[in-house]
Enzyme design. Structure first.
Site, PDB file in Angstrom:
ATOM      1  N   TYR A 145      43.515  57.815  48.641  1.00 25.18           N
ATOM      2  CA  TYR A 145      43.163  56.771  49.610  1.00 25.18           C
ATOM      3  C   TYR A 145      43.244  55.376  48.984  1.00 25.18           C
ATOM      4  O   TYR A 145      43.393  54.387  49.689  1.00 25.18           O
ATOM      5  CB  TYR A 145      41.756  56.979  50.178  1.00 25.18           C
ATOM      6  CG  TYR A 145      41.618  58.197  51.069  1.00 25.18           C
ATOM      7  CD1 TYR A 145      42.728  58.916  51.492  1.00 25.18           C
ATOM      8  CD2 TYR A 145      40.375  58.624  51.503  1.00 25.18           C
ATOM      9  CE1 TYR A 145      42.607  60.018  52.300  1.00 25.18           C
ATOM     10  CE2 TYR A 145      40.246  59.748  52.313  1.00 25.18           C
ATOM     11  CZ  TYR A 145      41.361  60.437  52.706  1.00 25.18           C
ATOM     12  OH  TYR A 145      41.240  61.544  53.513  1.00 25.18           O
ATOM     13  N   LYS A 195      43.764  71.534  43.318  1.00 22.93           N
ATOM     14  CA  LYS A 195      45.066  72.134  43.625  1.00 22.93           C
ATOM     15  C   LYS A 195      45.848  72.125  42.310  1.00 22.93           C
ATOM     16  O   LYS A 195      46.939  71.547  42.194  1.00 22.93           O
ATOM     17  CB  LYS A 195      45.748  71.300  44.728  1.00 22.93           C
ATOM     18  CG  LYS A 195      46.991  71.902  45.308  1.00 22.93           C
ATOM     19  CD  LYS A 195      46.746  73.132  46.157  1.00 22.93           C
ATOM     20  CE  LYS A 195      48.066  73.691  46.667  1.00 22.93           C
ATOM     21  NZ  LYS A 195      47.964  75.058  47.180  1.00 22.93           N
ATOM     22  N   ASP A 251      37.159  65.019  52.153  1.00 26.66           N
ATOM     23  CA  ASP A 251      37.155  64.493  53.521  1.00 26.66           C
ATOM     24  C   ASP A 251      37.369  65.651  54.502  1.00 26.66           C
ATOM     25  O   ASP A 251      36.650  65.807  55.497  1.00 26.66           O
ATOM     26  CB  ASP A 251      38.287  63.455  53.638  1.00 26.66           C
ATOM     27  CG  ASP A 251      38.201  62.627  54.900  1.00 26.66           C
ATOM     28  OD1 ASP A 251      37.260  62.837  55.679  1.00 26.66           O
ATOM     29  OD2 ASP A 251      39.082  61.779  55.111  1.00 26.66           O
ATOM     30  N   ASP A 255      34.273  67.929  56.741  1.00 28.50           N
ATOM     31  CA  ASP A 255      34.330  67.996  58.212  1.00 28.50           C
ATOM     32  C   ASP A 255      34.426  69.445  58.690  1.00 28.50           C
ATOM     33  O   ASP A 255      33.853  69.810  59.718  1.00 28.50           O
ATOM     34  CB  ASP A 255      35.521  67.192  58.745  1.00 28.50           C
ATOM     35  CG  ASP A 255      35.138  65.743  59.023  1.00 28.50           C
ATOM     36  OD1 ASP A 255      33.993  65.361  58.694  1.00 28.50           O
ATOM     37  OD2 ASP A 255      35.961  64.982  59.553  1.00 28.50           O
TER      38      ASP A 255
END
Ligand code: NAD
Length: 381
Positions: A145, A195, A251, A255
């Protein structure tokens, strides 16, 4: 010395649920014998209205927060301010600058489902007979981000867009320390999500996690790839204790956790800065949901997310762990007694529909009954 906090109720249901949360905070302070010095300030749409659309984050709000041990935040935003220029819209112009100003790099998002609310979760009841309680620790200020270069250009006659995922080892260390310490206060199990089979940042993440783990021998750590973590969260959410991960993965996973928990109205969150010498953090505490304009002003919002934000603030910023535990127990007892705000009500036997004030009043009554000598978090986690 009293604990000092700034209270930023904001917009929509923010002021309604904040009112109840402050009653709970006052009751906990009286019961557990500590003092709170608090001042209330404008933020979001309320600040825009008061400043003739000049700013959603007045300088006075920042200055007061700089003097405080923590910020208790409600929620900001609503249709009234949606057409203002993006940089002064409530969320972008208040929430993000506050996080940046105070260096709040660690986002703690609990995703829990009380045993008596499993029907509200989209996960099959038989998979979660006892509910679940997971804490997601997300790195909030690094990763893709914020990495540069980032942009869009023309290459060989076609548009190309690019982002950069970058992590410094120190950023990974900082967030892992927060996660290990959080796990120490819970069931002492940490799952590090990355990952590492594909991404260089994840390889550094995993190496660093393994190094830091040696400093926390009482915590058991395992690793999951993010795609597998997303699957395991819907298959066996009750097997997780604390999850730590980088910004983008966090993120998405936090959620997902909110969704499988059943109701946004139950979930608090914390954004923390660096740990201080006393082992506590400066932090901002707020419900995971927004200002819920569809139900604002009706007196029917669920105050629990805001009340549990108080409990997180007591735990992570004010060091009042016994009071935090007592609030958690009082909330659980209230839910177990069958009281439900509209977001939780199904009409099942034993449920009674209540409004915001009735739910808050019941939690206060249960808090009054919790023995001050009662120690320890909810069990089993
Ligand atoms: P929202 O979280 O406000 O509402 C989504 C749904 O959840 C609505 O149906 C709402 O009624 C319900 N809900 C949320 N909290 C509840 C509670 N405590 N009790 C009962 N029901 C509850 O999300 P949205 O509708 O996408 O956004 C509304 C406004 O909030 C927008 O302006 C958005 O920008 C803002 N927002 C603010 C924050 C924040 O302040 N941190 C976060 C998200 C959204």
């Amino acid at each position: 010395m009293p604990h000092t906090i700034t209270v930023l109720p904001g917009d929509g249901i923010g002021p309604e649920v904040m009112d109840l949360a402050l009653h709970v905070l006052d009751a906990a302070a009286a019961k557990f014998d500590f003092q709170i010095s608090r001042s209330t300030h404008l933020v979001g749409g309320a600040a825009l209205d008061a400043t003739q659309n000049e700013t959603p984050l007045p300088q006075e709000t920042i200055a007061a927060s700089e003097q405080a041990d923590a910020i208790l935040f409600g929620s900001v935003g609503g249709p009234k301010w949606e057409n203002l220029p993006p940089d002064i819209q409530p969320e972008r112009g208040a929430l993000l600058p506050l996080r940046k100003h105070f260096g709040l790099f660690a986002n703690l998002r609990p995703g829990s489902c009380h045993p008596s609310l499993t029907h509200a979760s989209p996960v099959k009841n038989e998979l979660i007979p006892n509910g679940f309680d997971v804490l997601c620790v997300r790195e909030l200020t690094g990763g893709i981000y914020f990495g540069t270069p980032k942009g869009r250009e023309e290459r060989n006659g076609e548009p190309v867009a690019f982002d950069t995922m970058v992590y410094k080892k120190s950023e990974i260390e900082n967030i892992l320390h927060v996660a290990f310490k959080a796990a120490q206060g819970r069931d002492k199990r940490l799952t590090s999500v990355d990952k590492a089979n594909v991404l260089a940042t994840s390889v550094l993440w995993r190496e660093t996690a393994n190094e830091i783990a040696a400093q926390y021998p009482d915590v058991t750590m395992d690793h999951l790839y993010v795609d597998n973590a997303a699957m395991q969260l819907v298959k066996r959410p009750d097997s997780f204790d604390v999850i730590v991960t980088e910004n983008l993965f966090g993120d998405i996973l936090s959620d997902e956790m909110a969704m499988i928990s059943g109701s946004l109205g139950m979930l608090p969150s914390a954004s923390l800065g660096n740990m201080k010498d006393d082992g506590l953090y400066f932090g901002m505490y707020e419900p995971s949901g927004g200002s819920a304009p569809d139900i604002a002003g009706k007196g029917i919002a669920n105050p629990i997310a805001q009340i549990l934000s108080v409990s997180m603030m007591l735990r992570y910023s004010l060091g009042e762990t016994a009071a935090a535990d007592a609030i958690d127990h009082a909330v659980q007892a209230t839910i177990d007694s069958g009281l439900r705000t509209g977001d939780l009500f199904t009409g099942a036997e034993g449920e009674s529909k209540v409004n915001t004030i009735e739910m808050g009043t019941a939690i206060l009554a249960h808090l009054d009954k919790v023995s001050p000598s009662r120690q320890g978090p909810l069990s089993p986690r």
